[in-house]
Design a protein around this motif. Structure first.
Motif, PDB file in Angstrom:
ATOM      1  N   GLY A 162      -7.057   0.132   5.299  1.00  0.00           N
ATOM      2  CA  GLY A 162      -6.993  -1.217   4.756  1.00  0.00           C
ATOM      3  C   GLY A 162      -5.608  -1.819   4.833  1.00  0.00           C
ATOM      4  O   GLY A 162      -5.254  -2.690   4.047  1.00  0.00           O
ATOM      5  N   VAL A 163      -4.829  -1.387   5.810  1.00  0.00           N
ATOM      6  CA  VAL A 163      -3.465  -1.901   5.998  1.00  0.00           C
ATOM      7  C   VAL A 163      -3.507  -2.983   7.068  1.00  0.00           C
ATOM      8  O   VAL A 163      -3.963  -2.738   8.182  1.00  0.00           O
ATOM      9  N   ASN A 164      -3.008  -4.168   6.729  1.00  0.00           N
ATOM     10  CA  ASN A 164      -2.995  -5.269   7.691  1.00  0.00           C
ATOM     11  C   ASN A 164      -1.711  -5.328   8.494  1.00  0.00           C
ATOM     12  O   ASN A 164      -1.690  -5.882   9.600  1.00  0.00           O
ATOM     13  N   VAL A 166       0.829  -1.196   0.000  1.00  0.00           N
ATOM     14  CA  VAL A 166       0.000   0.000   0.000  1.00  0.00           C
ATOM     15  C   VAL A 166       0.869   1.252   0.000  1.00  0.00           C
ATOM     16  O   VAL A 166       0.512   2.268  -0.579  1.00  0.00           O
ATOM     17  N   ARG A 215      -1.261  -4.724   2.599  1.00  0.00           N
ATOM     18  CA  ARG A 215      -2.635  -5.219   2.666  1.00  0.00           C
ATOM     19  C   ARG A 215      -2.607  -6.651   2.168  1.00  0.00           C
ATOM     20  O   ARG A 215      -2.106  -6.924   1.087  1.00  0.00           O
TER      21      ARG A 215
END
Length: 116
Positions: free
Chosen positions: A92-94, A3, A115
């Motif tokens: 939306g960053v894991n 990302v 992500r």
């Protein structure tokens, strides 16, 4: 999927001067971080700056919300906090991958926002 990425370097002398202000030091670093050697504090400053670049801004966080610790194996990681978790979820960053290095005068950090 990547990302964002961010990199930062900082001279230890600049960090030493900045943390000589107790108000600044407390606003940016946790008490545990401030107990570390200057080279490690500098690396943590660079980590914050690199994370901001990888995420495209602070998104309402404070720099202190990007505290850094080490796993039991010594790998540097960002400390999970409610603010950091909120921002990562919104973007939306894991995962934030972090790498730190330093020499006698300078620290450097590299961050990858991922992500899955």
């Amino acid at each position: 999927m990547i990302v964002g990425i961010g990199v930062d370097s900082i001279e230890h002398e600049r960090v030493r001067d900045a943390i000589s202000s107790p108000a600044f030091a407390a606003r940016v670093f946790t008490p545990e971080e401030l107990e570390l050697p200057l080279t490690s504090i500098s690396a943590r400053w660079a980590a914050r700056e690199a994370a901001v670049k990888a995420l495209g801004g602070l998104h309402g966080m404070r720099l202190r919300d990007l505290a850094v610790t080490r796993t039991h194996l010594g790998r540097p990681v960002f400390v999970q906090s409610p603010e950091l978790d909120r921002v990562l979820a919104r973007l939306g960053v894991n995962e934030l991958h972090l790498s730190l290095t330093h020499d006698q005068t300078t620290s450097c950090a590299f961050v990858v926002a991922e992500r899955h």
